[in-house]
Design an enzyme around this catalytic site. Structure first.
Site, PDB file in Angstrom:
ATOM      1  N   LEU A 135      -3.480  -6.906-113.577  1.00 13.70           N
ATOM      2  CA  LEU A 135      -2.951  -8.247-113.301  1.00 13.70           C
ATOM      3  C   LEU A 135      -1.436  -8.221-113.422  1.00 13.70           C
ATOM      4  O   LEU A 135      -0.880  -7.599-114.319  1.00 13.70           O
ATOM      5  CB  LEU A 135      -3.524  -9.259-114.296  1.00 13.70           C
ATOM      6  CG  LEU A 135      -5.027  -9.507-114.220  1.00 13.70           C
ATOM      7  CD1 LEU A 135      -5.438 -10.509-115.296  1.00 13.70           C
ATOM      8  CD2 LEU A 135      -5.414 -10.036-112.858  1.00 13.70           C
ATOM      9  N   GLN A 172      17.503  -8.816-116.286  1.00  7.29           N
ATOM     10  CA  GLN A 172      16.675  -7.649-115.987  1.00  7.29           C
ATOM     11  C   GLN A 172      16.398  -7.500-114.486  1.00  7.29           C
ATOM     12  O   GLN A 172      15.574  -6.683-114.095  1.00  7.29           O
ATOM     13  CB  GLN A 172      15.383  -7.675-116.797  1.00  7.29           C
ATOM     14  CG  GLN A 172      14.426  -8.783-116.464  1.00  7.29           C
ATOM     15  CD  GLN A 172      13.337  -8.908-117.505  1.00  7.29           C
ATOM     16  OE1 GLN A 172      13.578  -9.253-118.659  1.00  7.29           O
ATOM     17  NE2 GLN A 172      12.112  -8.593-117.128  1.00  7.29           N
ATOM     18  N   HIS A 211      -1.454 -12.340-119.504  1.00  4.93           N
ATOM     19  CA  HIS A 211      -0.601 -13.068-120.453  1.00  4.93           C
ATOM     20  C   HIS A 211      -1.470 -13.801-121.483  1.00  4.93           C
ATOM     21  O   HIS A 211      -1.161 -13.801-122.681  1.00  4.93           O
ATOM     22  CB  HIS A 211       0.234 -14.122-119.720  1.00  4.93           C
ATOM     23  CG  HIS A 211       1.230 -13.577-118.745  1.00  4.93           C
ATOM     24  ND1 HIS A 211       1.155 -13.821-117.397  1.00  4.93           N
ATOM     25  CD2 HIS A 211       2.337 -12.813-118.919  1.00  4.93           C
ATOM     26  CE1 HIS A 211       2.172 -13.243-116.777  1.00  4.93           C
ATOM     27  NE2 HIS A 211       2.902 -12.608-117.672  1.00  4.93           N
ATOM     28  N   SER A 224       2.145 -10.887-112.204  1.00  9.78           N
ATOM     29  CA  SER A 224       2.640 -12.066-111.483  1.00  9.78           C
ATOM     30  C   SER A 224       3.057 -11.678-110.077  1.00  9.78           C
ATOM     31  O   SER A 224       2.969 -12.476-109.153  1.00  9.78           O
ATOM     32  CB  SER A 224       3.832 -12.669-112.231  1.00  9.78           C
ATOM     33  OG  SER A 224       3.483 -12.942-113.570  1.00  9.78           O
ATOM     34  N   ARG A 225       3.526 -10.443-109.904  1.00 11.02           N
ATOM     35  CA  ARG A 225       4.002 -10.011-108.582  1.00 11.02           C
ATOM     36  C   ARG A 225       2.866  -9.716-107.610  1.00 11.02           C
ATOM     37  O   ARG A 225       3.118  -9.561-106.418  1.00 11.02           O
ATOM     38  CB  ARG A 225       4.918  -8.786-108.715  1.00 11.02           C
ATOM     39  CG  ARG A 225       6.271  -9.123-109.334  1.00 11.02           C
ATOM     40  CD  ARG A 225       7.252  -7.961-109.205  1.00 11.02           C
ATOM     41  NE  ARG A 225       8.604  -8.336-109.538  1.00 11.02           N
ATOM     42  CZ  ARG A 225       9.187  -8.128-110.729  1.00 11.02           C
ATOM     43  NH1 ARG A 225       8.511  -7.540-111.705  1.00 11.02           N
ATOM     44  NH2 ARG A 225      10.430  -8.507-110.943  1.00 11.02           N
ATOM     45  N   GLY A 245       6.550 -16.265-117.281  1.00  7.98           N
ATOM     46  CA  GLY A 245       5.798 -17.311-116.597  1.00  7.98           C
ATOM     47  C   GLY A 245       4.945 -16.755-115.465  1.00  7.98           C
ATOM     48  O   GLY A 245       4.648 -15.565-115.438  1.00  7.98           O
ATOM     49  N   ALA A 246       4.532 -17.671-114.531  1.00  5.66           N
ATOM     50  CA  ALA A 246       3.547 -17.317-113.502  1.00  5.66           C
ATOM     51  C   ALA A 246       2.365 -16.653-114.208  1.00  5.66           C
ATOM     52  O   ALA A 246       1.954 -15.539-113.884  1.00  5.66           O
ATOM     53  CB  ALA A 246       4.149 -16.416-112.426  1.00  5.66           C
ATOM     54  N   LEU A 247       1.845 -17.377-115.178  1.00  8.62           N
ATOM     55  CA  LEU A 247       0.905 -16.768-116.132  1.00  8.62           C
ATOM     56  C   LEU A 247      -0.434 -16.428-115.486  1.00  8.62           C
ATOM     57  O   LEU A 247      -0.904 -17.111-114.585  1.00  8.62           O
ATOM     58  CB  LEU A 247       0.681 -17.722-117.306  1.00  8.62           C
ATOM     59  CG  LEU A 247       1.937 -18.068-118.108  1.00  8.62           C
ATOM     60  CD1 LEU A 247       1.588 -18.980-119.280  1.00  8.62           C
ATOM     61  CD2 LEU A 247       2.651 -16.817-118.613  1.00  8.62           C
TER      62      LEU A 247
HETATM   63  P1  AMP Z   1       5.911 -10.599-117.706  1.00  4.68           P
HETATM   64  O1  AMP Z   1       5.693 -12.071-117.610  1.00  4.68           O
HETATM   65  O2  AMP Z   1       5.476  -9.848-116.501  1.00  4.68           O
HETATM   66  O3  AMP Z   1       7.295 -10.245-118.184  1.00  4.68           O
HETATM   67  O4  AMP Z   1       4.941 -10.083-118.847  1.00  4.68           O
HETATM   68  C1  AMP Z   1       4.943 -10.660-120.128  1.00  4.68           C
HETATM   69  C2  AMP Z   1       4.053  -9.859-121.027  1.00  4.68           C
HETATM   70  O5  AMP Z   1       2.728  -9.834-120.502  1.00  4.68           O
HETATM   71  C3  AMP Z   1       4.489  -8.396-121.173  1.00  4.68           C
HETATM   72  O6  AMP Z   1       4.308  -7.991-122.527  1.00  4.68           O
HETATM   73  C4  AMP Z   1       3.543  -7.685-120.246  1.00  4.68           C
HETATM   74  O7  AMP Z   1       3.327  -6.334-120.590  1.00  4.68           O
HETATM   75  C5  AMP Z   1       2.278  -8.493-120.450  1.00  4.68           C
HETATM   76  N1  AMP Z   1       1.363  -8.291-119.321  1.00  4.68           N
HETATM   77  C6  AMP Z   1       1.664  -8.419-118.008  1.00  4.68           C
HETATM   78  N2  AMP Z   1       0.589  -8.088-117.251  1.00  4.68           N
HETATM   79  C7  AMP Z   1      -0.406  -7.738-118.116  1.00  4.68           C
HETATM   80  C8  AMP Z   1      -1.750  -7.277-117.957  1.00  4.68           C
HETATM   81  N3  AMP Z   1      -2.295  -7.109-116.759  1.00  4.68           N
HETATM   82  N4  AMP Z   1      -2.472  -7.006-119.066  1.00  4.68           N
HETATM   83  C9  AMP Z   1      -1.915  -7.170-120.302  1.00  4.68           C
HETATM   84  N5  AMP Z   1      -0.653  -7.599-120.524  1.00  4.68           N
HETATM   85  C10 AMP Z   1       0.100  -7.870-119.448  1.00  4.68           C
END
Ligand code: AMP
Length: 283
Positions: free
Chosen positions: A184, A61, A37, A186-187, A31-33
């Site tokens: 990009l 995790q 994403h 979420s953090r 989330g926090a898309l």
């Molecule tokens: P997360 O919500 O951070 O667990 O990420 C979910 C998915 O989005 C994971 O497969 C991440 O690698 C992908 N993701 C996160 N940030 C990016 C980004 N800047 N560009 C492409 N994919 C991303």
């Protein structure tokens, strides 16, 4: 777009799609898309007839001292973004749905989880592999898309899929970046303005290291220059800066990289925010 929160409701949707012979693409998220994403959603849509996105902040995790409680959450906004991106089904399970009382299984992908982020986050890849295996079993997608932003995670999932004979095809997606090149994440929302300014220089440093290596610089010298450049840019807490092969994530060096497909991997902490990034050598 449908929204389901239980495995049961999810399976009812999947059964209907399967009966209609529709293929399924899947992108797991916490989330926090952001647009990174949404680029996964786009890729999943291009690869399958129906797209599922999961939103689940996976407690397994996060270590006790990490940011599980404060991790950004805005489900209403996320669902709007997914709807606009053409996602067909959002799967938003509660922690009790994923880990009911008595849950005790864990998945470990040993070697690929050991280095890089696995050193300072030893719990992390086990938690990721366990939840992703569950999600893949629940959604049974034909294809699942993971970002190269988390390259070690992508490799861990690919290895798990191979080792455990999963039918789902695991696909990588390129890193989406801000205008100044910051990947990009979420953090990034945690960054104070001055930290955000510094953060924008992380990608430039690793791109320079990758460029030097592509021209034949020895790994040891390129890393030394890279560490100095990180310090000069204002990163005073470097978790790692390493050159590793893409296939096995084996450390390379101290001489030139040669023709082995490899990346520069970095993790730093700015204030309370941990940032990771990577850059392909010779891209
Ligand atoms: P997360 O919500 O951070 O667990 O990420 C979910 C998915 O989005 C994971 O497969 C991440 O690698 C992908 N993701 C996160 N940030 C990016 C980004 N800047 N560009 C492409 N994919 C991303």
């Amino acid at each position: 777009m449908g929204v389901v929160t239980t495995v049961r409701a999810l399976r009812a949707r999947l059964d209907a799609w399967r009966a209609a012979r529709l293929s399924i693409g899947f992108a797991p998220t916490m989330g926090a898309l952001h647009d990174g994403h949404l680029s996964l959603v786009k890729q999943a849509r291009s690869l399958a007839d129906r797209t599922i996105v999961s939103i689940f902040v996976n407690p397994k995790q996060f270590a006790a001292h990490e940011d599980l409680a404060s991790y950004p959450r805005d489900e209403a906004r996320d669902l709007e973004l997914l709807r606009a991106a053409g996602c067909h089904l959002a799967y938003c399970p509660a922690p009790e749905e994923m880990y009911p009382e008595g849950f005790q299984t864990a998945v470990t992908v040993e070697k690929l989880s050991a280095g890089l982020c696995g050193v300072s986050r030893p719990h992390f890849f086990g938690g990721v592999a366990t939840v992703v295996l569950k999600l893949l079993n629940q959604c049974a997608p034909d294809v699942a898309v993971f970002g190269e932003k988390d390259f070690q995670q992508l490799r861990v999932i690919q290895q798990m899929a191979r080792d455990l004979d999963l039918k789902t095809k695991i696909v990588g997606a390129p890193i989406l970046r801000e205008a100044d090149g910051l990947a990009l994440s979420s953090r990034n929302a945690y960054l104070a303005p001055e930290e955000r300014r510094v953060a924008g220089r992380l990608n430039g440093v690793i791109a320079d290291v990758a460029a030097a290596l592509a021209k034949g610089a020895p790994v040891a010298a390129a890393l030394e220059e890279g560490r100095a450049a990180l310090g000069a840019a204002g990163f005073n807490s470097i978790d790692y800066l390493e050159i590793r092969s893409e296939a096995e994530l084996s450390p390379l060096g101290p001489g030139p990289v040669g023709k082995t497909p490899a990346r520069v991997f970095v993790a730093v902490t700015l204030g309370r925010t941990r940032l990771i990034d990577n850059w392909k050598i010779g891209a």
